[in-house]
Motif scaffolding. Structure first.
Motif, PDB file in Angstrom:
ATOM      1  N   GLY A   1      -3.150  -7.555  -5.952  1.00 24.40           N
ATOM      2  CA  GLY A   1      -2.638  -6.185  -6.010  1.00 24.40           C
ATOM      3  C   GLY A   1      -3.510  -5.220  -5.238  1.00 24.40           C
ATOM      4  N   LYS A   2      -3.643  -4.037  -5.788  1.00 23.98           N
ATOM      5  CA  LYS A   2      -4.420  -2.988  -5.119  1.00 23.98           C
ATOM      6  C   LYS A   2      -5.031  -2.059  -6.148  1.00 23.98           C
ATOM      7  CE  LYS A   2      -0.432   0.017  -4.618  1.00 23.98           C
ATOM      8  NZ  LYS A   2       0.440  -0.893  -5.341  1.00 23.98           N
ATOM      9  N   VAL A   3      -5.976  -1.270  -5.682  1.00 25.74           N
ATOM     10  CA  VAL A   3      -6.563  -0.187  -6.454  1.00 25.74           C
ATOM     11  C   VAL A   3      -6.383   1.081  -5.633  1.00 25.74           C
ATOM     12  CG1 VAL A   3      -8.689   0.780  -7.415  1.00 25.74           C
ATOM     13  CG2 VAL A   3      -8.262  -1.684  -7.552  1.00 25.74           C
ATOM     14  N   VAL A   4      -5.769   2.086  -6.237  1.00 30.43           N
ATOM     15  CA  VAL A   4      -5.665   3.411  -5.627  1.00 30.43           C
ATOM     16  C   VAL A   4      -6.671   4.277  -6.370  1.00 30.43           C
ATOM     17  CG1 VAL A   4      -4.153   5.342  -5.041  1.00 30.43           C
ATOM     18  CG2 VAL A   4      -3.205   3.024  -5.197  1.00 30.43           C
ATOM     19  N   TRP A   5      -7.519   4.985  -5.628  1.00 26.90           N
ATOM     20  CA  TRP A   5      -8.607   5.725  -6.235  1.00 26.90           C
ATOM     21  C   TRP A   5      -8.747   7.109  -5.626  1.00 26.90           C
ATOM     22  CZ3 TRP A   5     -12.321   7.372  -2.893  1.00 26.90           C
ATOM     23  CH2 TRP A   5     -12.413   6.696  -1.673  1.00 26.90           C
ATOM     24  N   PHE A   6      -9.427   7.997  -6.381  1.00 28.22           N
ATOM     25  CA  PHE A   6      -9.838   9.290  -5.833  1.00 28.22           C
ATOM     26  C   PHE A   6     -11.172   9.659  -6.444  1.00 28.22           C
ATOM     27  CE2 PHE A   6      -7.579  10.765  -9.625  1.00 28.22           C
ATOM     28  CZ  PHE A   6      -8.425  11.760 -10.107  1.00 28.22           C
ATOM     29  N   GLU A   7     -11.846  10.597  -5.768  1.00 26.26           N
ATOM     30  CA  GLU A   7     -13.107  11.135  -6.255  1.00 26.26           C
ATOM     31  C   GLU A   7     -13.057  12.655  -6.219  1.00 26.26           C
ATOM     32  OE1 GLU A   7     -16.102   9.542  -3.696  1.00 26.26           O
ATOM     33  OE2 GLU A   7     -16.077   7.593  -4.703  1.00 26.26           O
ATOM     34  N   LEU A   8     -13.719  13.253  -7.197  1.00 25.48           N
ATOM     35  CA  LEU A   8     -13.914  14.700  -7.255  1.00 25.48           C
ATOM     36  C   LEU A   8     -15.373  14.963  -7.582  1.00 25.48           C
ATOM     37  CD1 LEU A   8     -10.937  16.001  -9.452  1.00 25.48           C
ATOM     38  CD2 LEU A   8     -11.243  16.337  -6.988  1.00 25.48           C
ATOM     39  N   GLY A   9     -15.980  15.882  -6.865  1.00 25.32           N
ATOM     40  CA  GLY A   9     -17.315  16.334  -7.215  1.00 25.32           C
ATOM     41  C   GLY A   9     -17.197  17.322  -8.368  1.00 25.32           C
TER      42      GLY A   9
ATOM     43  N   GLY B   1      -8.439   6.748  -1.567  1.00 22.44           N
ATOM     44  CA  GLY B   1      -8.129   5.593  -0.745  1.00 22.44           C
ATOM     45  C   GLY B   1      -7.411   4.514  -1.530  1.00 22.44           C
ATOM     46  N   VAL B   2      -7.164   3.409  -0.829  1.00 24.11           N
ATOM     47  CA  VAL B   2      -6.501   2.245  -1.403  1.00 24.11           C
ATOM     48  C   VAL B   2      -7.279   1.033  -0.926  1.00 24.11           C
ATOM     49  CG1 VAL B   2      -4.361   0.915  -1.510  1.00 24.11           C
ATOM     50  CG2 VAL B   2      -4.258   3.402  -1.209  1.00 24.11           C
TER      51      VAL B   2
ATOM     52  N   ARG C   1       0.833  -1.202   0.000  1.00 24.11           N
ATOM     53  CA  ARG C   1       0.000   0.000   0.000  1.00 24.11           C
ATOM     54  C   ARG C   1       0.867   1.252   0.000  1.00 24.11           C
ATOM     55  NH1 ARG C   1      -5.274  -1.348   1.468  1.00 24.11           N
ATOM     56  NH2 ARG C   1      -5.753   0.683   2.338  1.00 24.11           N
ATOM     57  N   PRO C   2       0.573   2.195  -0.888  1.00 19.13           N
ATOM     58  CA  PRO C   2       1.333   3.451  -0.894  1.00 19.13           C
ATOM     59  C   PRO C   2       0.908   4.327   0.273  1.00 19.13           C
ATOM     60  CG  PRO C   2      -0.448   3.593  -2.458  1.00 19.13           C
ATOM     61  CD  PRO C   2      -0.476   2.184  -1.893  1.00 19.13           C
ATOM     62  N   ARG C   3       1.812   5.153   0.722  1.00 19.93           N
ATOM     63  CA  ARG C   3       1.518   6.092   1.811  1.00 19.93           C
ATOM     64  C   ARG C   3       2.041   7.473   1.444  1.00 19.93           C
ATOM     65  NH1 ARG C   3       0.799   2.587   6.554  1.00 19.93           N
ATOM     66  NH2 ARG C   3       1.587   0.572   5.915  1.00 19.93           N
ATOM     67  N   PRO C   4       1.216   8.492   1.659  1.00 17.04           N
ATOM     68  CA  PRO C   4       1.721   9.847   1.420  1.00 17.04           C
ATOM     69  C   PRO C   4       2.827  10.155   2.410  1.00 17.04           C
ATOM     70  CG  PRO C   4      -0.643   9.856   1.939  1.00 17.04           C
ATOM     71  CD  PRO C   4      -0.153   8.471   2.115  1.00 17.04           C
ATOM     72  N   SER C   5       3.855  10.806   1.927  1.00 17.97           N
ATOM     73  CA  SER C   5       4.930  11.220   2.828  1.00 17.97           C
ATOM     74  C   SER C   5       5.472  12.552   2.353  1.00 17.97           C
ATOM     75  CB  SER C   5       6.049  10.172   2.856  1.00 17.97           C
ATOM     76  OG  SER C   5       6.592  10.006   1.570  1.00 17.97           O
ATOM     77  N   ALA C   6       5.939  13.315   3.298  1.00 16.64           N
ATOM     78  CA  ALA C   6       6.508  14.617   2.958  1.00 16.64           C
ATOM     79  C   ALA C   6       7.820  14.391   2.208  1.00 16.64           C
ATOM     80  CB  ALA C   6       6.750  15.433   4.220  1.00 16.64           C
ATOM     81  N   PRO C   7       7.940  14.958   1.016  1.00 17.71           N
ATOM     82  CA  PRO C   7       9.177  14.786   0.255  1.00 17.71           C
ATOM     83  C   PRO C   7      10.331  15.549   0.900  1.00 17.71           C
ATOM     84  CG  PRO C   7       7.689  16.267  -0.890  1.00 17.71           C
ATOM     85  CD  PRO C   7       6.962  15.768   0.324  1.00 17.71           C
ATOM     86  N   THR C   8      11.514  15.040   0.696  1.00 18.15           N
ATOM     87  CA  THR C   8      12.715  15.717   1.190  1.00 18.15           C
ATOM     88  C   THR C   8      13.315  16.530   0.051  1.00 18.15           C
ATOM     89  OG1 THR C   8      14.123  13.839   0.651  1.00 18.15           O
ATOM     90  CG2 THR C   8      13.166  13.889   2.870  1.00 18.15           C
ATOM     91  N   PRO C   9      14.088  17.567   0.368  1.00 15.84           N
ATOM     92  CA  PRO C   9      14.650  18.420  -0.679  1.00 15.84           C
ATOM     93  C   PRO C   9      15.499  17.658  -1.704  1.00 15.84           C
ATOM     94  CG  PRO C   9      14.911  19.460   1.452  1.00 15.84           C
ATOM     95  CD  PRO C   9      14.383  18.075   1.701  1.00 15.84           C
ATOM     96  N   ASP C  10      16.167  16.597  -1.291  1.00 15.63           N
ATOM     97  CA  ASP C  10      17.021  15.866  -2.235  1.00 15.63           C
ATOM     98  C   ASP C  10      16.232  14.967  -3.181  1.00 15.63           C
ATOM     99  OD1 ASP C  10      16.394  14.231  -0.047  1.00 15.63           O
ATOM    100  OD2 ASP C  10      18.141  12.965  -0.379  1.00 15.63           O
ATOM    101  N   GLU C  11      14.923  14.871  -3.015  1.00 19.69           N
ATOM    102  CA  GLU C  11      14.094  14.058  -3.901  1.00 19.69           C
ATOM    103  C   GLU C  11      13.629  14.819  -5.141  1.00 19.69           C
ATOM    104  OE1 GLU C  11      11.680  10.769  -1.451  1.00 19.69           O
ATOM    105  OE2 GLU C  11      11.182  12.839  -0.901  1.00 19.69           O
ATOM    106  N   GLY C  12      13.966  16.086  -5.246  1.00 17.01           N
ATOM    107  CA  GLY C  12      13.528  16.870  -6.395  1.00 17.01           C
ATOM    108  C   GLY C  12      12.016  16.926  -6.442  1.00 17.01           C
ATOM    109  N   THR C  13      11.442  16.496  -7.580  1.00 11.36           N
ATOM    110  CA  THR C  13       9.989  16.507  -7.716  1.00 11.36           C
ATOM    111  C   THR C  13       9.373  15.170  -7.357  1.00 11.36           C
ATOM    112  OG1 THR C  13      10.154  15.913 -10.047  1.00 11.36           O
ATOM    113  CG2 THR C  13      10.035  18.263  -9.522  1.00 11.36           C
TER     114      THR C  13
END
Length: 165
Positions: free
Chosen positions: A153-161, A146-147, A118-130
């Motif tokens: 495997g997995k499904v990563v999804w999002f919704e927008l109104g 969510g995931v 499962r992926p997890r959001p994490s704060a990027p570090t300056p040495d990671e560029g973009t």
């Protein structure tokens, strides 16, 4: 409509084919018949490690979303979709599947891959560029996301109104 994109599998946009509308918790719930009749869906197989599929997926989503939502919503959807597609192609060693379903109620985008981690959001570090900002963007800009495990495997999804956030 079916078409072959450079380096990726066929794209299918199906009108009136939605079978349900997900709820806020990520559980699949059935929407009313009127929403189902107005829904359109994009399905695209993404070739393993083929990053040319990212702009092609954005272009196909842009076509699907013509005339949908308030100003800026489709651009947000394109950005978030490209983040999920890129993650699936960079962090897995297999094909992925993009599904986007749009109706008068909103948009749901799912990217399925064959890696159970499962992926997890994490704060990027300056040495990671973009790198490392994709899920942070999804978490920040999507109405819900969510995931869920699916098969091996997995499904990563999002919704927008359709309305402004």
């Amino acid at each position: 409509m079916e078409r072959q994109a450079r380096g990726s599998g066929p794209t299918t946009i199906v009108d009136g084919s939605a079978t349900g509308r997900p709820g806020k918790t990520g559980e699949d719930t059935t929407g009313d018949a009127a929403d189902q009749d107005r829904a359109s869906q994009l399905n695209r197989r993404l070739g393993r490690a083929d990053l040319r599929a990212v702009p092609e997926a954005r272009r196909a989503l842009r076509e699907l979303l013509q005339g949908w939502g308030k100003p800026g919503r489709s651009e947000t959807a394109e950005l978030l979709t490209s983040e999920l597609v890129t993650n699936a192609l960079v962090h897995t060693d297999d094909d992925a599947l993009l599904t986007a379903t749009v109706s008068s109620a909103g948009l749901r985008v799912e990217v399925r891959d064959s890696v159970a981690r499962r992926p997890r959001p994490s704060a990027p570090t300056p040495d990671e560029g973009t790198h490392g900002r994709g899920l942070v963007l999804v978490e920040s800009l999507a109405d819900t996301w969510g995931v869920r495990a699916q098969g091996g495997g997995k499904v990563v999804w999002f919704e927008l109104g359709a309305g402004a956030a």
